[in-house]
Design an enzyme around this catalytic site. Structure first.
Site, short mmCIF file in Angstrom:
data_model
loop_
_atom_site.label_atom_id
_atom_site.label_comp_id
_atom_site.label_asym_id
_atom_site.label_seq_id
_atom_site.Cartn_x
_atom_site.Cartn_y
_atom_site.Cartn_z
N LYS B 38 0.82 -1.20 0.00
CA LYS B 38 0.00 0.00 0.00
C LYS B 38 0.85 1.25 0.00
O LYS B 38 0.55 2.23 -0.65
CB LYS B 38 -0.88 0.01 1.26
CG LYS B 38 -2.18 -0.74 1.07
CD LYS B 38 -3.15 -0.40 2.18
CE LYS B 38 -4.36 -1.32 2.11
NZ LYS B 38 -4.94 -1.53 3.42
N LYS B 98 -7.59 -16.40 5.53
CA LYS B 98 -8.72 -17.24 5.98
C LYS B 98 -10.06 -16.60 5.66
O LYS B 98 -11.01 -17.26 5.27
CB LYS B 98 -8.65 -17.51 7.48
CG LYS B 98 -8.73 -16.24 8.29
CD LYS B 98 -8.20 -16.39 9.68
CE LYS B 98 -7.87 -14.98 10.16
NZ LYS B 98 -6.97 -14.93 11.27
N VAL B 125 -5.49 -21.65 7.66
CA VAL B 125 -6.10 -22.38 8.78
C VAL B 125 -5.03 -22.86 9.76
O VAL B 125 -4.21 -23.72 9.43
CB VAL B 125 -6.92 -23.59 8.27
CG1 VAL B 125 -7.57 -24.32 9.43
CG2 VAL B 125 -7.97 -23.14 7.28
N GLY B 127 -2.22 -21.66 11.08
CA GLY B 127 -0.79 -21.40 10.88
C GLY B 127 -0.02 -22.59 10.36
O GLY B 127 -0.30 -23.09 9.27
N GLY B 180 0.72 -8.27 22.23
CA GLY B 180 0.59 -8.45 20.79
C GLY B 180 -0.17 -9.70 20.39
O GLY B 180 -0.19 -10.09 19.23
N GLU B 183 -5.66 -8.09 18.87
CA GLU B 183 -5.78 -6.81 18.15
C GLU B 183 -6.40 -5.78 19.09
O GLU B 183 -7.04 -6.12 20.08
CB GLU B 183 -6.74 -6.98 16.96
CG GLU B 183 -6.46 -8.15 16.07
CD GLU B 183 -5.48 -7.81 14.97
OE1 GLU B 183 -5.28 -6.60 14.71
OE2 GLU B 183 -4.90 -8.74 14.39
N ASP B 194 -13.46 -15.61 14.00
CA ASP B 194 -12.22 -16.08 13.39
C ASP B 194 -12.16 -17.61 13.38
O ASP B 194 -11.81 -18.23 12.38
CB ASP B 194 -11.03 -15.50 14.16
CG ASP B 194 -9.71 -15.99 13.63
OD1 ASP B 194 -9.22 -15.39 12.66
OD2 ASP B 194 -9.18 -16.98 14.17
N LYS B 198 -12.24 -20.44 10.00
CA LYS B 198 -11.36 -21.60 9.83
C LYS B 198 -12.16 -22.89 9.81
O LYS B 198 -11.89 -23.81 9.03
CB LYS B 198 -10.31 -21.63 10.95
CG LYS B 198 -9.34 -20.45 10.85
CD LYS B 198 -8.57 -20.25 12.14
CE LYS B 198 -7.68 -19.01 12.07
NZ LYS B 198 -7.23 -18.59 13.41
N GLY B 295 1.73 -16.39 13.79
CA GLY B 295 3.10 -15.90 13.89
C GLY B 295 3.76 -15.88 12.54
O GLY B 295 3.36 -16.60 11.62
#
Lengths: 397, 397
Positions: B38, B98, B125, B127, B180, B183, B194, B198, B295
């Protein structure tokens, strides 16, 4: 999609499962046309078309109508000869024979290349647990640091009974035999040999190095006595036979030996016939897979999934031999519980001791040497974090 | 083997991991030639060749030199438009989005067929946990009965803190945000949305049925209060947000809701950012996979393994849509802990009760209805075996 025609060698526990599944379900797209067995007259709990059985291997191998060979016999030497002949005739093979794959791994894969055929053997390692598939595909983009496996259901059953139900080794073994979890001659399982076959196969897929099973030091569970059982119970630990291999600075080390685990370890929940594998890799970190390690249908599923791989012409990432990586049989110092000795043992770094056992800091090779003098000596690895916890809680005897 | 040239969309956490890995290691055989971002001027902790960045998607999509698109942006609508254009230009795509896959699953797979390209999305899905690979390959020869997943690290972190460290929901969420793990706007995670994305993707790969995420009933963790925490602690249980789907008599049912687990359950050892999935299937029985669910590097690994799939021209067994199987949003009666109501609730089968909570026998849809009147009502499933154990030990309050 083309329908494949297959010849099956061996109609035992796994063979019958595979035959039934393929027979009952069109979706596999594979039909078994001929089955080689030792004894045609043997009573079988299966409906078989007339004339499908044969005692002549060549009747299958020389049949140009058959695309695939499914090899599910016991004898590794005979199995290898079947696989070789199949390759020479341009046939791809699916096998679940851990002993054959472990003993002839390099030769077989070289022959596979030479003849441009495919050879899959997921069922050879930990039954339905898809560890070879994961090592070949998922982990081929990662860098495996170590692999640790509970790969033998018989040992796991015995150890579950000993620590969980306070049985002695002999009773637990007898129970396992009566329930069909152990062979009448349990040597291959309890000595750790069976785990070693599987570990040797996994090492190639994880690290790209052929290590013959005989090169991997092993120590089984057949000398464990009540002292380790008491120790494990007292500290809320479980006892597992673990095959492990790691890569460090271009060297692979590997061994099979009993080990204590605590409730924070993934192996803690693996009971009875279950198998489990922890893979530690650079990018993905630690992953754990657990499933049924043996049995008719779990192992049949591994074979069926490999047949699907052939059908979809799956070109699995090849485990190229990595010449820069070597196997080393050097062992590093770790913490061990040792027992089963008659007289005191001298010259060891003893961290703690009771009349009947020591906690020592030493290495596998030293223990192997000591065992030549002290025939009943046995050892169980105590991982550093467990040792620290026991010490910090000041409950170490 | 041919070296692939790829265009990358998105240079965030996962994108940077993928770029670094491909850059540093020839073995992947994929080079990133152009990256769409962006904001070109944004400070990045990466060494980038001059001119590799662009803000023009078409500069990548229209470049006939590039074989593969790696799509790692956030916005699902924009991502779908990129994927569509890539397919139209004959490019295969690897994605970890996802939300895009869940929302446009059917359309994307139809477009994939139409344009004869490949599309892999393991990273979407859980990680690094290779669940789509296993469902597509290993389980394609089996019959999946049910799938249960802890698929959201944020919820798992919060629930670990609440029950394990006795924090309240608000503090645990704040901790997760500071570290972290969550969010600033945690809605998508804590509402269960979320997990539902998945689960919806996994349902297709497990059962061959497209179920839009909005069709799956969900109940999040954002209303949990101290009563469930006390209850879990008292009975040595842990609290997990579970997405689950099962097939029975040609019907699929699915839901996302918090659930109690005890120490004999595989989910018991899943803490913090780890994800885990239990698949129960006809032949293989129960299998469990556990690994890092998010991650930079774990998710990058999933992307890298999919790039390898493209390189080896992996033809994954297609999940043909099974028309005979339907989705049903009927829910069956189960045992629930319910709390968060102000006044008494009438008309429920109450198995046990305290001032501030009930243990009831009811079903998800009924609870959803009740929630319209009792806005803070929450529920946590108590699996039958756990309920039995609690009852037999007569410690139920």
């Amino acid at each position: 999609m083309k329908k494949f025609k297959a010849g099956l060698f061996g109609l035992g526990v796994v063979g019958s499962g595979v035959y039934k599944a393929l027979q009952q379900n069109e979706k596999y797209g594979v039909s078994i046309e001929k089955i080689a067995v030792k004894n045609i007259e043997k009573e079988r709990n299966l409906e078989l078309p007339n004339g499908i059985l044969t005692t002549e291997a060549d009747e299958i191998l020389d049949n140009t109508d058959l695309d695939i060979i499914i090899e599910l016999i016991n004898d590794p030497k005979e199995a290898f000869s079947i696989v070789k002949k199949a390759f020479e005739r341009g046939k791809s093979v699916v096998s679940a024979n851990k002993k054959m794959v472990a003993l002839y791994h390099k030769e077989i894969l070289e022959l596979r290349e030479k003849h441009g055929v495919k050879f899959f053997y997921e069922g050879a390692v930990c039954g339905s647990v898809p560890i070879l598939r994961l090592l070949d595909q998922h982990y081929k983009s990662d860098q495996v640091k170590s692999i640790k496996a509970i790969a033998n259901g018989t040992c796991n059953f015995i150890l579950s009974k000993m620590v969980g139900e306070n049985q002695d080794y002999a009773t637990a073994l007898k129970d396992a035999q009566e329930l069909g979890f152990a062979e009448l001659d349990p040597y291959s399982d309890v000595s750790g040999e069976d785990t070693r076959f599987k570990l040797s196969i996994m090492i190639y897929h994880a690290f790209g190095v052929f290590v013959h099973p005989n090169e991997i030091p092993l120590h089984g569970i057949n000398h464990l006595d009540e002292h380790i059982k008491d120790f494990a119970q007292k500290h809320h630990l479980k006892l597992k036979l673990v095959g492990e291999a790691q890569q460090q600075n271009g060297k692979i080390t590997a061994k099979v030996e009993p080990q204590l685990v605590n409730e924070s370890h993934d192996f803690y929940t693996i009971e009875n016939e279950y198998n489990g594998i922890v893979v530690d890799a650079e990018f993905s970190g630690e992953q754990f897979v657990k499933g049924k390690g043996a049995g008719s249908f779990p192992t049949a599923l591994a074979v069926l999934s490999n047949l699907k791989d052939l059908k979809y012409d799956l070109a699995i990432a090849k485990s190229l031999v990595k010449k820069e990586i070597e196997f080393s049989n050097k062992s590093k110092r770790e913490i061990y519980f040792i027992s089963g000795f008659e007289n005191e043992i001298s010259g060891l770094t003893i961290l703690d001791q009771e009349e009947k056992y020591y906690i020592v800091n030493t290495d596998f090779n030293r223990l192997i040497n000591l065992k030549q003098e002290h025939l009943n000596l046995y050892w169980v690895k105590i991982p550093q974090d467990i040792f620290n916890k026991i010490k910090n809680h000041e409950v170490l005897i």
